[in-house]
Design a protein around this motif. Structure first.
Motif, short mmCIF file in Angstrom:
data_model
loop_
_atom_site.label_atom_id
_atom_site.label_comp_id
_atom_site.label_asym_id
_atom_site.label_seq_id
_atom_site.Cartn_x
_atom_site.Cartn_y
_atom_site.Cartn_z
N TYR A 59 14.53 -5.30 3.43
CA TYR A 59 13.61 -6.04 4.30
C TYR A 59 12.28 -5.83 3.69
N GLU A 60 11.83 -6.74 2.78
CA GLU A 60 10.40 -6.63 1.94
C GLU A 60 9.62 -7.90 2.12
N PHE A 61 8.32 -7.61 2.34
CA PHE A 61 7.52 -8.85 2.35
C PHE A 61 6.87 -8.88 0.92
N PHE A 62 6.52 -10.18 0.58
CA PHE A 62 5.78 -10.38 -0.86
C PHE A 62 4.68 -11.31 -0.46
N PHE A 63 3.75 -11.20 -1.08
CA PHE A 63 2.62 -12.33 -1.15
C PHE A 63 2.70 -13.17 -2.60
N PRO A 64 2.77 -14.62 -2.30
CA PRO A 64 2.96 -15.28 -3.57
C PRO A 64 1.66 -15.54 -4.22
N ALA A 65 1.60 -15.49 -5.49
CA ALA A 65 0.55 -15.52 -6.22
C ALA A 65 0.06 -16.98 -6.08
N GLU A 66 0.86 -17.96 -5.78
CA GLU A 66 -0.11 -19.32 -5.89
C GLU A 66 -0.28 -19.57 -4.48
N SER A 67 -0.42 -18.93 -3.29
CA SER A 67 -0.90 -19.39 -2.03
C SER A 67 -1.25 -18.19 -1.34
N ASP A 68 -2.63 -18.70 -0.62
CA ASP A 68 -3.16 -17.66 0.30
C ASP A 68 -2.44 -17.80 1.76
N THR A 69 -1.82 -18.89 1.90
CA THR A 69 -1.54 -19.09 3.33
C THR A 69 -0.08 -18.73 3.50
N GLN A 70 0.67 -18.24 2.71
CA GLN A 70 2.01 -17.96 2.82
C GLN A 70 2.35 -16.48 2.71
N LEU A 71 3.46 -15.96 3.36
CA LEU A 71 4.01 -14.83 3.06
C LEU A 71 5.80 -14.94 3.11
N PHE A 72 6.20 -14.22 2.16
CA PHE A 72 7.50 -14.27 2.15
C PHE A 72 8.36 -12.85 2.51
N LEU A 73 9.36 -13.10 3.12
CA LEU A 73 10.27 -11.78 3.66
C LEU A 73 11.75 -12.20 2.99
N TRP A 74 12.24 -11.15 2.23
CA TRP A 74 13.49 -11.17 1.76
C TRP A 74 14.32 -10.22 2.69
N GLU A 75 15.27 -10.42 3.34
CA GLU A 75 16.04 -9.84 4.22
C GLU A 75 17.36 -9.88 3.74
N GLN A 76 18.19 -8.62 3.70
CA GLN A 76 19.38 -8.53 3.03
C GLN A 76 20.19 -7.57 4.03
N TRP A 77 21.41 -8.17 4.42
CA TRP A 77 22.07 -7.57 5.69
C TRP A 77 23.62 -7.67 5.15
N GLU A 78 24.20 -6.55 5.67
CA GLU A 78 25.57 -6.25 5.00
C GLU A 78 26.52 -7.52 5.52
N THR A 79 26.22 -7.92 6.98
CA THR A 79 27.06 -8.88 7.36
C THR A 79 25.88 -9.71 8.30
N ARG A 80 26.25 -11.15 8.78
CA ARG A 80 25.30 -11.73 9.48
C ARG A 80 25.41 -11.02 11.05
#
Length: 99
Positions: A41-62
């Motif tokens: 469950y990690e947030f990332f700031f994209p290098a190309e955009s000041d108006t976006q934020l990415f979140l990668w969630e990884q779960w064992e199951t839905r």
């Protein structure tokens, strides 16, 4: 395993930074990582955009992620999204078992 790739779109950099600051101060990210079935469950700031934020969630199951969506800390995000004018795009990817 299920991956959720969430793109948060904000009206401006101040909104993006304020939204992330409040999510982090409320420890929503930490609490989510501590949930049963959560691998990432990690947030990332994209290098190309000041108006976006990415979140990668990884779960064992839905099902684990569905339970996450009922937690108190997850439900705090709705009002924060409204406060900062956030819209989201989500890509869901199912993959094989971890091992």
């Amino acid at each position: 395993m299920t991956n959720f790739f969430v793109t948060y779109n904000m009206p401006d950099k101040a909104s993006r930074d304020g939204y992330y600051r409040e999510v982090h101060e409320r420890e929503i990210d930490r609490k989510s990582r501590e949930e049963n079935g959560c691998y990432k469950y990690e947030f990332f700031f994209p290098a190309e955009s000041d108006t976006q934020l990415f979140l990668w969630e990884q779960w064992e199951t839905r099902e684990h992620q569905k339970i996450h969506c009922t937690t108190e800390h997850f439900l705090e995000m709705g009002p924060l999204k409204e406060k900062y004018g956030v819209t989201t795009d989500i890509i869901i990817e199912e993959s094989g078992n971890i091992g």
